[in-house]
Design a protein around this motif. Structure first.
Motif, PDB file in Angstrom:
ATOM      1  N   VAL A 135       0.842  -1.191   0.000  1.00  0.00           N
ATOM      2  CA  VAL A 135       0.000   0.000   0.000  1.00  0.00           C
ATOM      3  C   VAL A 135       0.876   1.239   0.000  1.00  0.00           C
ATOM      4  O   VAL A 135       1.780   1.382   0.823  1.00  0.00           O
ATOM      5  CB  VAL A 135      -0.944   0.029   1.223  1.00  0.00           C
ATOM      6  CG1 VAL A 135      -1.931   1.191   1.095  1.00  0.00           C
ATOM      7  CG2 VAL A 135      -1.697  -1.291   1.361  1.00  0.00           C
ATOM      8  N   LEU A 136       0.591   2.155  -0.927  1.00  0.00           N
ATOM      9  CA  LEU A 136       1.247   3.457  -0.980  1.00  0.00           C
ATOM     10  C   LEU A 136       0.218   4.512  -0.592  1.00  0.00           C
ATOM     11  O   LEU A 136      -0.958   4.394  -0.962  1.00  0.00           O
ATOM     12  CB  LEU A 136       1.786   3.751  -2.378  1.00  0.00           C
ATOM     13  CG  LEU A 136       3.125   3.111  -2.778  1.00  0.00           C
ATOM     14  CD1 LEU A 136       3.025   1.606  -2.821  1.00  0.00           C
ATOM     15  CD2 LEU A 136       3.569   3.636  -4.134  1.00  0.00           C
ATOM     16  N   ASP A 137       0.643   5.527   0.155  1.00  0.00           N
ATOM     17  CA  ASP A 137      -0.296   6.578   0.564  1.00  0.00           C
ATOM     18  C   ASP A 137       0.155   7.981   0.168  1.00  0.00           C
ATOM     19  O   ASP A 137      -0.354   8.975   0.675  1.00  0.00           O
ATOM     20  CB  ASP A 137      -0.562   6.515   2.067  1.00  0.00           C
ATOM     21  CG  ASP A 137       0.661   6.856   2.919  1.00  0.00           C
ATOM     22  OD1 ASP A 137       1.736   7.131   2.340  1.00  0.00           O
ATOM     23  OD2 ASP A 137       0.545   6.859   4.154  1.00  0.00           O
ATOM     24  N   GLY A 138       1.119   8.043  -0.760  1.00  0.00           N
ATOM     25  CA  GLY A 138       1.584   9.349  -1.213  1.00  0.00           C
ATOM     26  C   GLY A 138       2.506  10.056  -0.245  1.00  0.00           C
ATOM     27  O   GLY A 138       2.781  11.240  -0.406  1.00  0.00           O
ATOM     28  N   GLY A 139       2.984   9.343   0.771  1.00  0.00           N
ATOM     29  CA  GLY A 139       3.885   9.932   1.752  1.00  0.00           C
ATOM     30  C   GLY A 139       5.280  10.131   1.184  1.00  0.00           C
ATOM     31  O   GLY A 139       5.545   9.856   0.004  1.00  0.00           O
ATOM     32  N   PRO A 140       6.225  10.615   2.011  1.00  0.00           N
ATOM     33  CA  PRO A 140       7.602  10.843   1.552  1.00  0.00           C
ATOM     34  C   PRO A 140       8.202   9.578   0.933  1.00  0.00           C
ATOM     35  O   PRO A 140       8.063   8.486   1.476  1.00  0.00           O
ATOM     36  CB  PRO A 140       8.335  11.234   2.837  1.00  0.00           C
ATOM     37  CG  PRO A 140       7.268  11.811   3.721  1.00  0.00           C
ATOM     38  CD  PRO A 140       6.038  11.008   3.424  1.00  0.00           C
ATOM     39  N   GLY A 141       8.841   9.757  -0.216  1.00  0.00           N
ATOM     40  CA  GLY A 141       9.461   8.621  -0.889  1.00  0.00           C
ATOM     41  C   GLY A 141       8.506   7.795  -1.718  1.00  0.00           C
ATOM     42  O   GLY A 141       8.907   6.781  -2.303  1.00  0.00           O
ATOM     43  N   GLN A 142       7.228   8.200  -1.788  1.00  0.00           N
ATOM     44  CA  GLN A 142       6.242   7.434  -2.559  1.00  0.00           C
ATOM     45  C   GLN A 142       5.703   8.203  -3.766  1.00  0.00           C
ATOM     46  O   GLN A 142       5.344   7.611  -4.773  1.00  0.00           O
ATOM     47  CB  GLN A 142       5.083   7.016  -1.654  1.00  0.00           C
ATOM     48  CG  GLN A 142       5.504   6.131  -0.487  1.00  0.00           C
ATOM     49  CD  GLN A 142       4.365   5.885   0.479  1.00  0.00           C
ATOM     50  OE1 GLN A 142       3.272   5.493   0.076  1.00  0.00           O
ATOM     51  NE2 GLN A 142       4.600   6.146   1.757  1.00  0.00           N
ATOM     52  N   GLY A 143       5.650   9.519  -3.646  1.00  0.00           N
ATOM     53  CA  GLY A 143       5.192  10.326  -4.766  1.00  0.00           C
ATOM     54  C   GLY A 143       3.702  10.209  -5.010  1.00  0.00           C
ATOM     55  O   GLY A 143       2.961   9.596  -4.248  1.00  0.00           O
ATOM     56  N   ARG A 144       3.282  10.813  -6.107  1.00  0.00           N
ATOM     57  CA  ARG A 144       1.868  10.772  -6.467  1.00  0.00           C
ATOM     58  C   ARG A 144       1.513   9.428  -7.093  1.00  0.00           C
ATOM     59  O   ARG A 144       2.369   8.712  -7.598  1.00  0.00           O
ATOM     60  CB  ARG A 144       1.551  11.908  -7.444  1.00  0.00           C
ATOM     61  CG  ARG A 144       1.701  13.294  -6.826  1.00  0.00           C
ATOM     62  CD  ARG A 144       1.705  14.355  -7.895  1.00  0.00           C
ATOM     63  NE  ARG A 144       2.808  14.152  -8.818  1.00  0.00           N
ATOM     64  CZ  ARG A 144       2.737  14.398 -10.127  1.00  0.00           C
ATOM     65  NH1 ARG A 144       1.621  14.845 -10.649  1.00  0.00           N
ATOM     66  NH2 ARG A 144       3.785  14.208 -10.898  1.00  0.00           N
ATOM     67  N   ARG A 145       0.241   9.101  -7.062  1.00  0.00           N
ATOM     68  CA  ARG A 145      -0.206   7.788  -7.523  1.00  0.00           C
ATOM     69  C   ARG A 145       0.233   7.512  -8.962  1.00  0.00           C
ATOM     70  O   ARG A 145       0.661   6.408  -9.303  1.00  0.00           O
ATOM     71  CB  ARG A 145      -1.732   7.691  -7.411  1.00  0.00           C
ATOM     72  CG  ARG A 145      -2.295   6.381  -7.958  1.00  0.00           C
ATOM     73  CD  ARG A 145      -3.802   6.343  -7.820  1.00  0.00           C
ATOM     74  NE  ARG A 145      -4.188   6.147  -6.440  1.00  0.00           N
ATOM     75  CZ  ARG A 145      -5.157   6.840  -5.839  1.00  0.00           C
ATOM     76  NH1 ARG A 145      -5.789   7.792  -6.503  1.00  0.00           N
ATOM     77  NH2 ARG A 145      -5.472   6.599  -4.593  1.00  0.00           N
TER      78      ARG A 145
END
Length: 222
Positions: A135-145
């Motif tokens: 799961v990615l939530d757009g937090g640091p190190g993840q960026g936009r979807r």
């Protein structure tokens, strides 16, 4: 009357005969389901995650923190990647050995710009062992979807065991529903009416997951 007014009117009509329930939502819904299926050690939970990721055709690698940079560089080199998307907040040491051109995640980037990137590197918010889901939530190190949906190759780093949980209910406890959540179970794939599997239709064709050991987690099975 607009379509919106019509739909809301029908909703109000359908709810008109329902009694008011003062109970908070958290109490109004019975939650008697299992929070975890069976009991596992930390090592067994991580092993289950790796197994289910592979079952979804993700490519799983295990390494330690100091080995992340070398592993990422090796994976990009094996793909022949010339450009790699790097979201803001990605730990610098993860891409320290990368020789490909780094492309920052920019609001001005179009889908065509992102499509020209060979790979993308991200972290994640949490990983679910029982479902093999990241799961990615757009937090640091993840960026936009969209930066993980357009490039053909996604390298995702999961910190073990800190970001690994057994079940979806445990994952939901860690996530903020107001954030843009992306649930990833393997590379993008779909099947036509004859069940021919096609990958890379609405997301990356290749998902590589780095399980980075923050502390020893032996893959014990009993």
């Amino acid at each position: 009357m607009s379509s919106r007014d019509l739909i809301l009117g029908r909703v109000r009509h359908a709810l008109a005969d329902l009694a008011d329930d003062p109970a908070p939502y958290a109490q109004a819904v019975e939650r008697t389901y299992l929070r975890e299926h069976g009991e596992r050690t930390v090592g067994q939970t991580v092993a289950l995650l790796a197994e289910n990721l592979a079952d979804y055709r993700a490519v799983v690698h295990r390494c330690t923190g100091p080995e992340v940079a070398g592993t990422v560089a090796r994976l990009l080199s094996a793909r022949g990647a010339r450009t790699v998307l790097v979201p803001a907040g990605l730990p610098p040491d993860w891409s320290a050995d990368v020789t490909a051109d780094r492309v920052p995640d920019s609001l001005s980037s179009t889908a065509y710009d992102l499509d020209r990137a060979d790979s993308v590197i991200t972290g994640c918010a949490v990983a679910v062992a029982e479902t093999g889901t990241i799961v990615l939530d757009g937090g640091p190190g993840q960026g936009r979807r969209r930066i993980t949906l357009v490039p053909d190759h996604h390298i995702c780093v999961v910190r073990v065991p800190g970001q690994v949980v057994s079940s979806v209910p445990q994952a939901l406890e860690r996530l903020d529903p107001a954030r843009p959540l992306t649930w990833i179970s393997g590379p993008s794939a779909t099947s036509d009416i004859e069940l021919d599997r096609v990958e890379g239709v609405h997301g990356p064709r290749t998902l590589e997951v780095l399980l980075v050991d923050e502390q020893p987690t032996p893959l014990d099975h009993g």
